[in-house]
Design a protein around this motif. Structure first.
Motif, PDB file in Angstrom:
ATOM      1  N   TRP A   1       0.836  -1.254   0.045  1.00 12.43           N
ATOM      2  CA  TRP A   1       0.009   0.025  -0.212  1.00 12.43           C
ATOM      3  C   TRP A   1       0.981   1.287  -0.007  1.00 12.43           C
ATOM      4  O   TRP A   1       1.870   1.267   0.892  1.00 12.43           O
ATOM      5  N   TYR A   2       0.501   2.107  -0.951  1.00 11.00           N
ATOM      6  CA  TYR A   2       1.218   3.502  -0.922  1.00 11.00           C
ATOM      7  C   TYR A   2       0.311   5.012  -0.725  1.00 11.00           C
ATOM      8  O   TYR A   2      -1.227   4.663  -1.006  1.00 11.00           O
ATOM      9  N   ARG A   3       1.051   5.703  -0.479  1.00  8.68           N
ATOM     10  CA  ARG A   3       0.144   6.883  -0.102  1.00  8.68           C
ATOM     11  C   ARG A   3       0.831   8.130  -1.286  1.00  8.68           C
ATOM     12  O   ARG A   3       2.087   7.917  -1.235  1.00  8.68           O
ATOM     13  N   GLN A   4      -0.162   8.918  -1.856  1.00  9.16           N
ATOM     14  CA  GLN A   4       0.326   9.899  -2.661  1.00  9.16           C
ATOM     15  C   GLN A   4      -0.229  11.060  -2.391  1.00  9.16           C
ATOM     16  O   GLN A   4      -1.726  11.252  -2.450  1.00  9.16           O
ATOM     17  N   ASP A   5       0.288  12.071  -1.909  1.00  9.98           N
ATOM     18  CA  ASP A   5      -0.320  13.571  -1.601  1.00  9.98           C
ATOM     19  C   ASP A   5      -0.391  14.063  -3.130  1.00  9.98           C
ATOM     20  O   ASP A   5       0.493  13.859  -3.880  1.00  9.98           O
ATOM     21  N   PRO A   6      -1.402  15.051  -3.327  1.00  4.31           N
ATOM     22  CA  PRO A   6      -1.614  15.789  -4.558  1.00  4.31           C
ATOM     23  C   PRO A   6      -0.178  16.351  -4.957  1.00  4.31           C
ATOM     24  O   PRO A   6       0.388  17.190  -4.145  1.00  4.31           O
ATOM     25  N   GLY A   7       0.393  16.294  -6.209  1.00  7.53           N
ATOM     26  CA  GLY A   7       1.436  16.563  -6.874  1.00  7.53           C
ATOM     27  C   GLY A   7       2.727  16.015  -6.045  1.00  7.53           C
ATOM     28  O   GLY A   7       3.938  16.814  -6.455  1.00  7.53           O
ATOM     29  N   LYS A   8       2.773  15.228  -5.328  1.00  7.97           N
ATOM     30  CA  LYS A   8       3.815  14.519  -4.654  1.00  7.97           C
ATOM     31  C   LYS A   8       4.238  13.177  -5.238  1.00  7.97           C
ATOM     32  O   LYS A   8       3.278  12.575  -5.911  1.00  7.97           O
ATOM     33  N   SER A   9       5.027  12.571  -4.843  1.00 12.88           N
ATOM     34  CA  SER A   9       5.481  11.137  -5.010  1.00 12.88           C
ATOM     35  C   SER A   9       4.591   9.946  -4.120  1.00 12.88           C
ATOM     36  O   SER A   9       3.936  10.469  -3.352  1.00 12.88           O
ATOM     37  N   LEU A  10       4.890   8.973  -4.605  1.00 11.05           N
ATOM     38  CA  LEU A  10       4.384   7.924  -3.514  1.00 11.05           C
ATOM     39  C   LEU A  10       5.291   7.703  -2.551  1.00 11.05           C
ATOM     40  O   LEU A  10       6.523   7.162  -2.377  1.00 11.05           O
ATOM     41  N   GLU A  11       4.835   7.237  -1.257  1.00 12.09           N
ATOM     42  CA  GLU A  11       5.399   6.769   0.080  1.00 12.09           C
ATOM     43  C   GLU A  11       4.659   5.599   0.399  1.00 12.09           C
ATOM     44  O   GLU A  11       3.534   5.340   0.563  1.00 12.09           O
ATOM     45  N   SER A  12       5.655   4.475   0.608  1.00 14.58           N
ATOM     46  CA  SER A  12       5.253   3.328   1.123  1.00 14.58           C
ATOM     47  C   SER A  12       4.596   3.421   2.535  1.00 14.58           C
ATOM     48  O   SER A  12       5.023   3.890   3.547  1.00 14.58           O
TER      49      SER A  12
END
Lengths: 113, 112
Positions: free
Chosen positions: B34-45
């Motif tokens: 599962w990853y999270r992505q904030d608007p305009g940002k990269s993906l974070e594990s």
């Protein structure tokens, strides 16, 4: 901790121009990946590499080329840019072994006009 | 070809409420991310799930994996505004050279 570094962060190209998106990682990871992310969509794999000198196509490789001469670097080349290649490009790397997550760069936002 | 589907695609929820995001995949795999992505940002594990029945928790998020059902869930407890982001699940297939297949993402908005 640099992690995965992508350059440039932004670029505008004219149709037919070429460019290289740079990606370097300092984690000694064998696996590296290039994705594109179109607005409001998920990630599509362009190319990936399991080690220096080894590359393979992903889901959407047409119009792109890659090379992997070192463990650290995995550049993505666009030849004859087309408007359909307007996207955000992410490079990622991961270590060897099951269950290693991918680490992503900050992305390159590319517009082709 | 491996398909990874998430639902819902868009989720608007009030602060303090609970909700679950679902991730279905079409081929046997015991590695789910599962990853999270904030608007305009990269993906974070966020989470790595490596076996049937695996459960991981971090703060208000809890992820689980049922490999027999080919289903992972991301449960949000007592949502807060800071959880607003797009959440992606991904499946890793050793047989395809360690390619990752990403879901389409769930865009979560937490409203006061």
């Amino acid at each position: 901790n640099a992690g995965v570094t992508q350059t440039p962060k932004f670029r505008i190209l004219k149709i037919g121009q070429s460019m290289t998106l740079q990606c370097t990682q300092d984690m000694n990871h064998n696996y590296m990946y290039w994705y594109r992310q179109d607005p409001g969509m998920g990630l599509k794999l362009i190319y990936y590499s399991v080690g220096a000198g080894i590359t393979d196509k992903g889901e959407v490789p047409n119009g792109y080329n890659v090379s992997r001469s070192t463990t650290e670097d995995f550049p993505l080349r666009l030849e004859l840019a087309a408007p359909s290649q307007t996207s955000v490009y992410f490079c990622a790397s991961r270590g060897q072994g099951a269950g290693q997550p991918q680490h992503f760069g900050d992305g390159t936002r590319l517009s082709i006009l | 070809e491996l398909k990874v589907e998430q639902n819902p695609l868009f989720l608007s929820m009030q602060e303090g409420k609970n909700y679950t995001i679902y991730c279905n995949y079409s081929t046997t795999s015991d590695r789910l991310y599962w990853y999270r992505q904030d608007p305009g940002k990269s993906l974070e594990s966020l989470f790595v799930l490596l076996s049937n029945g695996a459960v991981k928790q971090e703060g208000r998020l809890m992820a689980s994996l049922d490999t027999k059902a080919r289903l992972s869930t991301l449960h949000i407890t007592a949502a807060v505004h800071d959880l607003s982001a797009t959440y992606f699940c991904a499946v890793d297939l050793y047989s395809t050279g360690n390619q990752f297949y990403f879901g389409t993402g769930t865009s979560l908005t937490v409203i006061p």
